[in-house]
Motif scaffolding. Structure first.
Motif, short mmCIF file in Angstrom:
data_model
loop_
_atom_site.label_atom_id
_atom_site.label_comp_id
_atom_site.label_asym_id
_atom_site.label_seq_id
_atom_site.Cartn_x
_atom_site.Cartn_y
_atom_site.Cartn_z
N UNK A 103 -1.66 -4.64 -2.49
CA UNK A 103 -1.85 -4.40 -1.06
C UNK A 103 -3.28 -4.63 -0.64
N UNK A 104 -4.22 -4.12 -1.44
CA UNK A 104 -5.64 -4.33 -1.14
C UNK A 104 -5.99 -5.81 -1.20
N UNK A 105 -5.41 -6.51 -2.14
CA UNK A 105 -5.70 -7.93 -2.25
C UNK A 105 -5.09 -8.73 -1.10
N UNK A 106 -3.93 -8.32 -0.59
CA UNK A 106 -3.35 -8.99 0.57
C UNK A 106 -4.25 -8.83 1.79
N UNK A 107 -4.83 -7.64 1.95
CA UNK A 107 -5.77 -7.43 3.06
C UNK A 107 -7.01 -8.29 2.87
N UNK A 144 0.82 -1.21 0.00
CA UNK A 144 0.00 0.00 0.00
C UNK A 144 0.86 1.27 0.00
N UNK A 145 2.08 1.16 0.48
CA UNK A 145 3.00 2.29 0.44
C UNK A 145 3.72 2.40 -0.90
N UNK A 146 3.36 1.54 -1.86
CA UNK A 146 3.96 1.60 -3.19
C UNK A 146 5.32 0.94 -3.28
N UNK A 147 5.66 0.14 -2.31
CA UNK A 147 6.97 -0.52 -2.30
C UNK A 147 6.79 -2.03 -2.40
N UNK A 148 7.86 -2.72 -2.77
CA UNK A 148 7.83 -4.17 -2.78
C UNK A 148 7.42 -4.79 -4.11
N UNK A 149 7.53 -4.05 -5.20
CA UNK A 149 7.14 -4.59 -6.50
C UNK A 149 8.00 -5.79 -6.87
N UNK A 187 1.29 -2.00 -7.06
CA UNK A 187 1.57 -2.31 -5.65
C UNK A 187 0.35 -2.02 -4.78
N UNK A 188 -0.33 -0.91 -5.02
CA UNK A 188 -1.50 -0.59 -4.21
C UNK A 188 -2.61 -1.61 -4.40
N UNK A 189 -2.81 -2.07 -5.63
CA UNK A 189 -3.80 -3.11 -5.87
C UNK A 189 -3.43 -4.39 -5.13
#
Length: 102
Positions: free
Chosen positions: A51-55, A19-24, A47-49
């Protein structure tokens, strides 16, 4: 139960990082592209997408934990079907429509 809880914590941690835009570099498929191809994609949006899917995936695992706590297999099945549905949605959403291309 402890393994499910550990996986949930890892997914939530990955979700925060994404979600912070890191980790691609952790996104399968994206990390194997050549640098020329990576330039065609919006890395932050991807990355933001993710992040949402990980949640969302970690939320579906809550049903697995509740299944263990209440000793009710139907909760596990609800969580498992939700987990599979989220994964199928992720794959289809990411690969159809060029949503993450610049």
């Amino acid at each position: 139960m402890m393994i499910t809880l550990l996986v949930m914590v890892v997914f939530i941690g990955l979700g925060i990082m994404f979600m912070n835009g890191k980790g691609a570099m952790l996104i399968a498929g994206y990390n194997t592209m050549s640098p020329v191809e990576k330039e065609k994609y919006d890395e932050v949006a991807l990355c933001k997408f993710m992040g949402k899917m990980m949640f969302a995936l970690s939320f579906s695992m809550v049903f697995w934990l509740l299944s263990d706590i209440y000793n009710n297999n139907s909760l596990f099945y609800v969580g498992f079907v939700l987990f599979i549905a989220i994964v199928v949605f992720m794959i289809m959403y990411m690969n159809v429509g060029n949503r993450f291309k610049k």
